[in-house]
Scaffold this active site. Sequence first.
Site, PDB file in Angstrom:
ATOM      1  N   CYS A   1      25.297  12.428 -41.914  1.00 51.43           N
ATOM      2  CA  CYS A   1      26.108  11.215 -42.099  1.00 51.43           C
ATOM      3  C   CYS A   1      26.961  11.315 -43.359  1.00 51.43           C
ATOM      4  O   CYS A   1      26.636  12.060 -44.296  1.00 51.43           O
ATOM      5  CB  CYS A   1      25.209   9.987 -42.252  1.00 51.43           C
ATOM      6  SG  CYS A   1      24.244   9.573 -40.809  1.00 51.43           S
TER       7      CYS A   1
ATOM      8  N   CYS B   1      19.763   7.489 -44.267  1.00 53.38           N
ATOM      9  CA  CYS B   1      20.648   7.426 -45.444  1.00 53.38           C
ATOM     10  C   CYS B   1      20.128   6.415 -46.455  1.00 53.38           C
ATOM     11  O   CYS B   1      20.222   6.630 -47.666  1.00 53.38           O
ATOM     12  CB  CYS B   1      22.069   7.090 -45.022  1.00 53.38           C
ATOM     13  SG  CYS B   1      22.870   8.464 -44.174  1.00 53.38           S
TER      14      CYS B   1
ATOM     15  N   CYS C   1      22.542   4.199 -41.893  1.00 47.64           N
ATOM     16  CA  CYS C   1      21.367   4.366 -41.044  1.00 47.64           C
ATOM     17  C   CYS C   1      20.104   4.420 -41.920  1.00 47.64           C
ATOM     18  O   CYS C   1      20.185   4.538 -43.153  1.00 47.64           O
ATOM     19  CB  CYS C   1      21.500   5.631 -40.200  1.00 47.64           C
ATOM     20  SG  CYS C   1      21.188   7.152 -41.120  1.00 47.64           S
TER      21      CYS C   1
ATOM     22  N   GLU D   1      27.289   9.162 -45.772  1.00 47.61           N
ATOM     23  CA  GLU D   1      26.624   8.698 -47.000  1.00 47.61           C
ATOM     24  C   GLU D   1      25.801   9.823 -47.619  1.00 47.61           C
ATOM     25  O   GLU D   1      25.811  10.038 -48.824  1.00 47.61           O
ATOM     26  CB  GLU D   1      25.684   7.527 -46.691  1.00 47.61           C
ATOM     27  CG  GLU D   1      26.372   6.294 -46.132  1.00 47.61           C
ATOM     28  CD  GLU D   1      26.416   6.280 -44.616  1.00 47.61           C
ATOM     29  OE1 GLU D   1      26.704   7.332 -44.009  1.00 47.61           O
ATOM     30  OE2 GLU D   1      26.174   5.208 -44.035  1.00 47.61           O
TER      31      GLU D   1
HETATM   32  N1  THU Z   1      27.123   7.980 -39.091  1.00 48.30           N
HETATM   33  C1  THU Z   1      27.422   8.040 -40.430  1.00 48.30           C
HETATM   34  O1  THU Z   1      28.059   8.987 -40.891  1.00 48.30           O
HETATM   35  N2  THU Z   1      27.005   7.029 -41.216  1.00 48.30           N
HETATM   36  C2  THU Z   1      26.426   5.885 -40.768  1.00 48.30           C
HETATM   37  O2  THU Z   1      26.140   4.995 -41.557  1.00 48.30           O
HETATM   38  C3  THU Z   1      26.114   5.727 -39.347  1.00 48.30           C
HETATM   39  C4  THU Z   1      26.326   6.928 -38.505  1.00 48.30           C
HETATM   40  C5  THU Z   1      27.645   9.033 -38.219  1.00 48.30           C
HETATM   41  C6  THU Z   1      26.641   9.963 -37.637  1.00 48.30           C
HETATM   42  C7  THU Z   1      27.363  10.423 -36.372  1.00 48.30           C
HETATM   43  O3  THU Z   1      28.247  11.484 -36.696  1.00 48.30           O
HETATM   44  C8  THU Z   1      28.192   9.229 -35.962  1.00 48.30           C
HETATM   45  O4  THU Z   1      28.287   8.421 -37.121  1.00 48.30           O
HETATM   46  C9  THU Z   1      27.617   8.440 -34.822  1.00 48.30           C
HETATM   47  O5  THU Z   1      26.300   8.106 -35.040  1.00 48.30           O
END
Ligand code: THU
Length: 126
Positions: free
Chosen positions: A53, A89, A86, A55
């Site tokens: 992610c 994170c 999530c 973050e």
């Molecule tokens: N994702 C993030 O980068 N940060 C978040 O807070 C939620 C989810 C990304 C992970 C994945 O690449 C996409 O969003 C869909 O879940």
Amino acid sequence: MDVSRLLLMAEQARQHAYAPYSGFHVGAALLTADNRIFTGCNVENSSYGLTVCAERAAVFNAVSAGKKDFLALAVISDGGGYCRPCGACRQVIREFGRDIQIIMASKDRQYEIKKISELLPEEFAF
Ligand code: THU
């Protein structure tokens, strides 16, 4: 704290998101106590579970540069509503303090701010 600047940096990072599977692009900008900003974007993988992610990318980027005192982290996606970190994170951010302010933004730059301790009560810690 300059929220507009953090959001701008998070938006710039979002442009680098590698999200060919979800189509969901995320950018994050992390403010350190010495007023530096580290950014991150989500990086997906064909082996889905290896995705990182935005973050966590920002946190790892800062720690790799020797920074561990964090004041705030802004996160923005191109999806609807506020982008909320999530659970994984939250735990990673919480590692570096209870009072880090999380700025959760929508793509039109509305936002809500909560402390990481509010987003992750009763976290795991040694
Ligand atoms: N994702 C993030 O980068 N940060 C978040 O807070 C939620 C989810 C990304 C992970 C994945 O690449 C996409 O969003 C869909 O879940």
